[in-house]
Scaffold this motif. Structure first.
Motif, PDB file in Angstrom:
ATOM      1  N   SER A   1     -10.075 -25.272 -19.790  1.00  0.00           N
ATOM      2  CA  SER A   1     -10.411 -24.694 -21.094  1.00  0.00           C
ATOM      3  C   SER A   1     -11.224 -25.663 -21.941  1.00  0.00           C
ATOM      4  O   SER A   1     -11.802 -25.270 -22.960  1.00  0.00           O
ATOM      5  CB  SER A   1      -9.140 -24.295 -21.837  1.00  0.00           C
ATOM      6  OG  SER A   1      -8.281 -25.412 -22.012  1.00  0.00           O
TER       7      SER A   1
ATOM      8  N   ARG B   1     -10.686 -19.463 -19.339  1.00  0.00           N
ATOM      9  CA  ARG B   1      -9.339 -18.989 -19.640  1.00  0.00           C
ATOM     10  C   ARG B   1      -8.502 -19.260 -18.398  1.00  0.00           C
ATOM     11  O   ARG B   1      -8.522 -18.490 -17.445  1.00  0.00           O
ATOM     12  CB  ARG B   1      -9.356 -17.489 -19.956  1.00  0.00           C
ATOM     13  CG  ARG B   1     -10.140 -17.161 -21.223  1.00  0.00           C
ATOM     14  CD  ARG B   1     -10.413 -15.676 -21.333  1.00  0.00           C
ATOM     15  NE  ARG B   1      -9.210 -14.877 -21.448  1.00  0.00           N
ATOM     16  CZ  ARG B   1      -8.573 -14.640 -22.609  1.00  0.00           C
ATOM     17  NH1 ARG B   1      -9.034 -15.154 -23.737  1.00  0.00           N
ATOM     18  NH2 ARG B   1      -7.485 -13.891 -22.653  1.00  0.00           N
TER      19      ARG B   1
ATOM     20  N   SER C   1      -4.245 -22.133 -24.045  1.00  0.00           N
ATOM     21  CA  SER C   1      -5.541 -22.099 -23.375  1.00  0.00           C
ATOM     22  C   SER C   1      -6.074 -20.710 -23.116  1.00  0.00           C
ATOM     23  O   SER C   1      -7.230 -20.548 -22.733  1.00  0.00           O
ATOM     24  CB  SER C   1      -5.469 -22.848 -22.037  1.00  0.00           C
ATOM     25  OG  SER C   1      -4.574 -22.211 -21.159  1.00  0.00           O
TER      26      SER C   1
ATOM     27  N   GLY D   1     -10.260 -21.796 -24.902  1.00  0.00           N
ATOM     28  CA  GLY D   1     -11.538 -21.986 -24.224  1.00  0.00           C
ATOM     29  C   GLY D   1     -12.690 -21.362 -24.992  1.00  0.00           C
ATOM     30  O   GLY D   1     -13.730 -21.991 -25.200  1.00  0.00           O
TER      31      GLY D   1
END
Length: 309
Positions: A26, A92, A102, A106
């Motif tokens: 991410s 992701r 995360s 990202g």
């Protein structure tokens, strides 16, 4: 040729032949290249800025990392209009490449980098961003060539990502199974009072629970052990063979370190809670601190089908 590997929060700028590499999930990396001088650099940041988590090194925040890399390039003699930028990462991901939150961090890292580069007047000539897989990045400073190698997720990580996607933007649905109507009412009240969970059904024994599992398709099961007609351990073993579901066991006979606790975990329970510690008849505070977090954790877990003992 010099080889440099960047960890999260690190950056490098080189005026001599070198390969700069890093591993991204991410996180996002900005690559700078000056084709006139054959110089270049790269950074690797984890979060957009300190609002997403305090106490980290400055280089782990996008606003600091990008500003610093551009500053180093400028101090070296590079002009912003001759620099070429490339952005990588922002996936992701789940598993060992994931950072906290995360599933959306990202994209926020990507947005941060795009905004800061645009404000600085930096031209972005390539983007390898987003998606659901990690990346290995290899940057040849002299030529400006960047090699990207995708990291394939394991089947379990792919399943976990899909599960998280299904749960995004809605309440977690819980099936409560306990032979005591009072206990079911108290647990259901605590779950329904939360902002992100709801009880989709209740059952007083495993036979009713089996029907509710098929009828309501809950995200997580809250299960007692001592019940009529079939005990919770036997039921857990059966459903883990035929219809695995993340399960949190709440029981008075499954204290930490007990044989029952061990058997329940071996059967596939995500968590086992001593019912007496919840103080169900006194206050909802303990349930909010103990049971609800375990249900959330379980709902996002991937449970594997078990074979019969």
């Amino acid at each position: 040729m010099k080889s440099i590997f960047l960890l999260p929060g690190e950056s490098a700028f080189c005026k001599e032949p070198a390969q700069i590499s890093t591993l991204l999930g991410s996180c996002v990396a900005l690559v700078l290249h000056d084709p006139q001088r054959a110089w270049g650099g790269m950074n690797h940041f984890m979060l957009p800025d300190a609002r997403d988590g305090s106490g980290l090194a400055p280089g782990k925040y996008g606003d600091k990392a990008i500003a610093n890399l551009l500053k180093v390039a400028s101090m070296s003699g590079c002009k912003i209009d001759t620099l070429r930028g490339r952005l990588y990462g922002g996936a992701r991901v789940v598993g060992h490449l994931a950072s906290a939150g995360s599933m959306d961090i990202g994209q926020r890292n990507i947005d941060c980098a795009e905004k800061l580069c645009r404000e600085a007047g930096l031209r972005i000539v390539q983007r390898e961003i987003g998606g659901s897989n990690g990346r290995k990045i290899f940057f040849d400073v002299t030529s400006g060539v960047v090699e990207v190698r995708m990291i394939q997720q394991s089947a379990q990580n792919q399943e976990a990502a899909q599960r998280r996607e299904r749960l995004t933007g809605r309440r977690l649905r819980v099936l409560v199974v306990d032979d005591s109507a009072t206990v079911r009412r108290l647990i259901a009240a605590g779950i329904n009072a939360s902002n992100d969970m709801e009880v989709c059904a209740e059952a007083e024994n495993p036979y009713e629970a089996r029907e509710q599992l098929l009828a309501t398709d809950p995200d997580v099961l809250c299960l007692d052990v001592i019940m009529p007609r079939m005990d919770g351990l036997t039921f857990l073993r059966k459903i883990m063979q035929y219809k695995p579901i993340p399960t949190v066991v709440v029981s008075t006979i499954a204290k930490q370190g007990s044989a029952m606790h061990t058997k329940l975990m071996q059967a596939g329970a995500v968590a086992v809670i001593d019912k007496e510690t919840l103080n169900l008849y006194r206050t909802a505070d303990v349930m909010e601190r103990v049971l609800l977090p375990k249900l959330r954790q379980a709902a996002h877990s991937v449970v594997q089908q078990r074979s019969a003992d």
